[in-house]
Write a protein that holds these residues in place. Structure first.
Motif, PDB file in Angstrom:
ATOM      1  N   MET A   1     -11.196   0.334 -55.712  1.00  0.00           N
ATOM      2  CA  MET A   1     -11.834   0.804 -54.493  1.00  0.00           C
ATOM      3  C   MET A   1     -13.356   0.681 -54.627  1.00  0.00           C
ATOM      4  N   ARG A   2     -14.004   0.217 -53.566  1.00  0.00           N
ATOM      5  CA  ARG A   2     -15.450   0.046 -53.611  1.00  0.00           C
ATOM      6  C   ARG A   2     -16.157   1.386 -53.567  1.00  0.00           C
ATOM      7  N   SER A   3     -17.278   1.479 -54.265  1.00  0.00           N
ATOM      8  CA  SER A   3     -18.089   2.683 -54.231  1.00  0.00           C
ATOM      9  C   SER A   3     -18.902   2.712 -52.944  1.00  0.00           C
ATOM     10  N   ILE A   4     -19.466   3.898 -52.655  1.00  0.00           N
ATOM     11  CA  ILE A   4     -20.329   4.033 -51.474  1.00  0.00           C
ATOM     12  C   ILE A   4     -21.515   3.085 -51.576  1.00  0.00           C
ATOM     13  N   ASP A   5     -22.056   2.942 -52.791  1.00  0.00           N
ATOM     14  CA  ASP A   5     -23.193   2.043 -52.997  1.00  0.00           C
ATOM     15  C   ASP A   5     -22.833   0.608 -52.656  1.00  0.00           C
ATOM     16  N   GLU A   6     -21.658   0.154 -53.079  1.00  0.00           N
ATOM     17  CA  GLU A   6     -21.229  -1.226 -52.810  1.00  0.00           C
ATOM     18  C   GLU A   6     -21.041  -1.459 -51.323  1.00  0.00           C
ATOM     19  N   VAL A   7     -20.451  -0.489 -50.630  1.00  0.00           N
ATOM     20  CA  VAL A   7     -20.261  -0.615 -49.183  1.00  0.00           C
ATOM     21  C   VAL A   7     -21.608  -0.667 -48.470  1.00  0.00           C
ATOM     22  N   ALA A   8     -22.556   0.167 -48.901  1.00  0.00           N
ATOM     23  CA  ALA A   8     -23.879   0.183 -48.284  1.00  0.00           C
ATOM     24  C   ALA A   8     -24.581  -1.153 -48.455  1.00  0.00           C
ATOM     25  N   VAL A   9     -24.484  -1.733 -49.651  1.00  0.00           N
ATOM     26  CA  VAL A   9     -25.122  -3.025 -49.911  1.00  0.00           C
ATOM     27  C   VAL A   9     -24.494  -4.114 -49.052  1.00  0.00           C
ATOM     28  N   ARG A  10     -23.182  -4.128 -48.973  1.00  0.00           N
ATOM     29  CA  ARG A  10     -22.498  -5.148 -48.165  1.00  0.00           C
ATOM     30  C   ARG A  10     -22.829  -4.994 -46.684  1.00  0.00           C
ATOM     31  N   THR A  11     -22.891  -3.755 -46.221  1.00  0.00           N
ATOM     32  CA  THR A  11     -23.248  -3.516 -44.821  1.00  0.00           C
ATOM     33  C   THR A  11     -24.659  -4.000 -44.536  1.00  0.00           C
ATOM     34  N   SER A  12     -25.590  -3.681 -45.416  1.00  0.00           N
ATOM     35  CA  SER A  12     -26.975  -4.108 -45.254  1.00  0.00           C
ATOM     36  C   SER A  12     -27.073  -5.626 -45.232  1.00  0.00           C
ATOM     37  N   GLU A  13     -26.437  -6.282 -46.176  1.00  0.00           N
ATOM     38  CA  GLU A  13     -26.488  -7.742 -46.246  1.00  0.00           C
ATOM     39  C   GLU A  13     -25.921  -8.372 -44.982  1.00  0.00           C
ATOM     40  N   ALA A  14     -24.793  -7.845 -44.506  1.00  0.00           N
ATOM     41  CA  ALA A  14     -24.153  -8.400 -43.315  1.00  0.00           C
ATOM     42  C   ALA A  14     -25.038  -8.219 -42.089  1.00  0.00           C
ATOM     43  N   ARG A  15     -25.663  -7.065 -41.961  1.00  0.00           N
ATOM     44  CA  ARG A  15     -26.509  -6.803 -40.794  1.00  0.00           C
ATOM     45  C   ARG A  15     -27.773  -7.650 -40.817  1.00  0.00           C
ATOM     46  N   ARG A  16     -28.328  -7.848 -41.979  1.00  0.00           N
ATOM     47  CA  ARG A  16     -29.521  -8.687 -42.094  1.00  0.00           C
ATOM     48  C   ARG A  16     -29.186 -10.157 -41.826  1.00  0.00           C
ATOM     49  N   GLU A  17     -28.043 -10.606 -42.331  1.00  0.00           N
ATOM     50  CA  GLU A  17     -27.633 -11.991 -42.085  1.00  0.00           C
ATOM     51  C   GLU A  17     -27.400 -12.236 -40.598  1.00  0.00           C
ATOM     52  N   ALA A  18     -26.713 -11.303 -39.937  1.00  0.00           N
ATOM     53  CA  ALA A  18     -26.444 -11.455 -38.509  1.00  0.00           C
ATOM     54  C   ALA A  18     -27.740 -11.475 -37.705  1.00  0.00           C
ATOM     55  N   PHE A  19     -28.696 -10.621 -38.069  1.00  0.00           N
ATOM     56  CA  PHE A  19     -29.978 -10.620 -37.368  1.00  0.00           C
ATOM     57  C   PHE A  19     -30.692 -11.957 -37.540  1.00  0.00           C
ATOM     58  N   GLY A  20     -30.690 -12.479 -38.749  1.00  0.00           N
ATOM     59  CA  GLY A  20     -31.330 -13.769 -38.987  1.00  0.00           C
ATOM     60  C   GLY A  20     -30.703 -14.882 -38.167  1.00  0.00           C
ATOM     61  N   GLN A  21     -29.374 -14.877 -38.067  1.00  0.00           N
ATOM     62  CA  GLN A  21     -28.696 -15.909 -37.288  1.00  0.00           C
ATOM     63  C   GLN A  21     -28.982 -15.759 -35.798  1.00  0.00           C
ATOM     64  N   ALA A  22     -28.992 -14.526 -35.314  1.00  0.00           N
ATOM     65  CA  ALA A  22     -29.289 -14.308 -33.898  1.00  0.00           C
ATOM     66  C   ALA A  22     -30.717 -14.732 -33.566  1.00  0.00           C
ATOM     67  N   THR A  23     -31.649 -14.431 -34.458  1.00  0.00           N
ATOM     68  CA  THR A  23     -33.048 -14.810 -34.245  1.00  0.00           C
ATOM     69  C   THR A  23     -33.204 -16.321 -34.235  1.00  0.00           C
ATOM     70  N   ALA A  24     -32.560 -16.995 -35.183  1.00  0.00           N
ATOM     71  CA  ALA A  24     -32.642 -18.462 -35.249  1.00  0.00           C
ATOM     72  C   ALA A  24     -32.053 -19.102 -34.000  1.00  0.00           C
ATOM     73  N   ALA A  25     -30.907 -18.592 -33.550  1.00  0.00           N
ATOM     74  CA  ALA A  25     -30.259 -19.161 -32.364  1.00  0.00           C
ATOM     75  C   ALA A  25     -31.116 -18.956 -31.121  1.00  0.00           C
ATOM     76  N   PHE A  26     -31.692 -17.764 -30.992  1.00  0.00           N
ATOM     77  CA  PHE A  26     -32.511 -17.476 -29.814  1.00  0.00           C
ATOM     78  C   PHE A  26     -33.772 -18.329 -29.794  1.00  0.00           C
ATOM     79  N   THR A  27     -34.479 -18.411 -30.905  1.00  0.00           N
ATOM     80  CA  THR A  27     -35.725 -19.180 -30.930  1.00  0.00           C
ATOM     81  C   THR A  27     -35.447 -20.678 -30.731  1.00  0.00           C
ATOM     82  N   ALA A  28     -34.323 -21.172 -31.254  1.00  0.00           N
ATOM     83  CA  ALA A  28     -33.976 -22.585 -31.050  1.00  0.00           C
ATOM     84  C   ALA A  28     -33.698 -22.866 -29.579  1.00  0.00           C
ATOM     85  N   LEU A  29     -33.057 -21.930 -28.917  1.00  0.00           N
ATOM     86  CA  LEU A  29     -32.759 -22.111 -27.496  1.00  0.00           C
ATOM     87  C   LEU A  29     -34.026 -22.024 -26.654  1.00  0.00           C
ATOM     88  N   VAL A  30     -34.908 -21.081 -26.978  1.00  0.00           N
ATOM     89  CA  VAL A  30     -36.169 -20.969 -26.247  1.00  0.00           C
ATOM     90  C   VAL A  30     -36.991 -22.252 -26.392  1.00  0.00           C
TER      91      VAL A  30
END
Length: 239
Positions: free
Chosen positions: A1-30
């Motif tokens: 079972m994953r620790s709270i720390d591991e879940v927090a790190v994975r959540t942070s990484e996923a949210r940062r990656e999604a933001f980067g992809q959304a930013t790249a897609a938006f700026t490319a379209l603009v």
């Protein structure tokens, strides 16, 4: 079972990656918006310029709401259930526990359509003579700022304080949804796949929309719609 720390790190990484992809897609379209396209009708009262201005606030508000020197909130021994993802955060420092709570608070406090529309127009005007260049420069600054900001940094939004890692998905959502709005408004081959791929940003947007829908009055109708058992009636929305 994953620790709270591991879940927090994975959540942070996923949210940062999604933001980067959304930013790249938006700026490319603009960047694909032609000189003759900025005054085209886009969404409701907004022209393409207005819509891009409004969506760009998903970036500029990160600059505006972060403290001048990023400092995490004080830590405590224990954290209540439902608090931000970093287990070392002081839950009492945050008025909003997550992205859905942000939107629920915004709906109650910032939902005046006329005010929202005018903020979009003002943001569009502020992009100046070369909106695409202005958005690109803004995105570059904000991506660097996001990379340098810790998850636990306190965000002071107009509807309440929250952890940076929980504010970031709201910016991803805005960039993704309004990027799709922009793609629909532009002529030619500027459809949803015309810019950089949305990748995990699209999945993140669907996750947040589902959470908001489940907590709203139209949850059953939206579930029927998503499973092909209903039709889109006027006013049906997760927001």
């Amino acid at each position: 079972m994953r620790s709270i720390d591991e879940v927090a790190v994975r959540t942070s990484e996923a949210r940062r990656e999604a933001f980067g992809q959304a930013t790249a897609a938006f700026t490319a379209l603009v960047a694909r918006v032609g000189p003759e396209d900025w005054q085209l009708p886009a969404l409701g009262q907004w022209t393409v310029r207005d819509l891009v201005g409004h969506a760009s606030r998903a970036l500029s508000t990160i600059e505006a709401y972060l403290p001048t020197a990023a400092q995490p909130a004080p830590a405590v021994q224990a954290v209540e259930a439902g608090s931000p993802t970093d287990p070392a955060l002081d839950a009492a420092a945050y008025e909003l526990a997550g992205p859905a709570e942000y939107y629920l608070a915004a709906r109650a406090g910032l939902g005046d359509p006329a005010a929202v529309a005018e903020r979009g127009r003002a943001a569009g005007r502020a992009l100046g003579a070369d909106p695409a260049r202005a958005v690109g420069a803004l995105a570059t600054r904000v991506l660097a700022l996001v990379a340098a900001t810790t998850d636990s940094t306190l965000i002071r939004s107009p509807v309440g304080t929250m952890a940076f890692v929980d504010y970031l998905p709201t910016r991803t959502f805005e960039l993704t949804v309004h990027g799709l709005d922009l793609a629909r408004a532009l002529p030619g081959d500027s459809g949803p796949g015309a810019g950089a791929p949305l990748g995990s940003a699209l999945a993140a947007g669907l996750d947040l929309a589902a959470e908001l829908a489940a907590r709203g009055p139209d949850a059953a109708d939206l579930l029927l719609l998503l499973t092909g058992r209903g039709s889109l009636r006027s006013g049906l929305s997760a927001l």
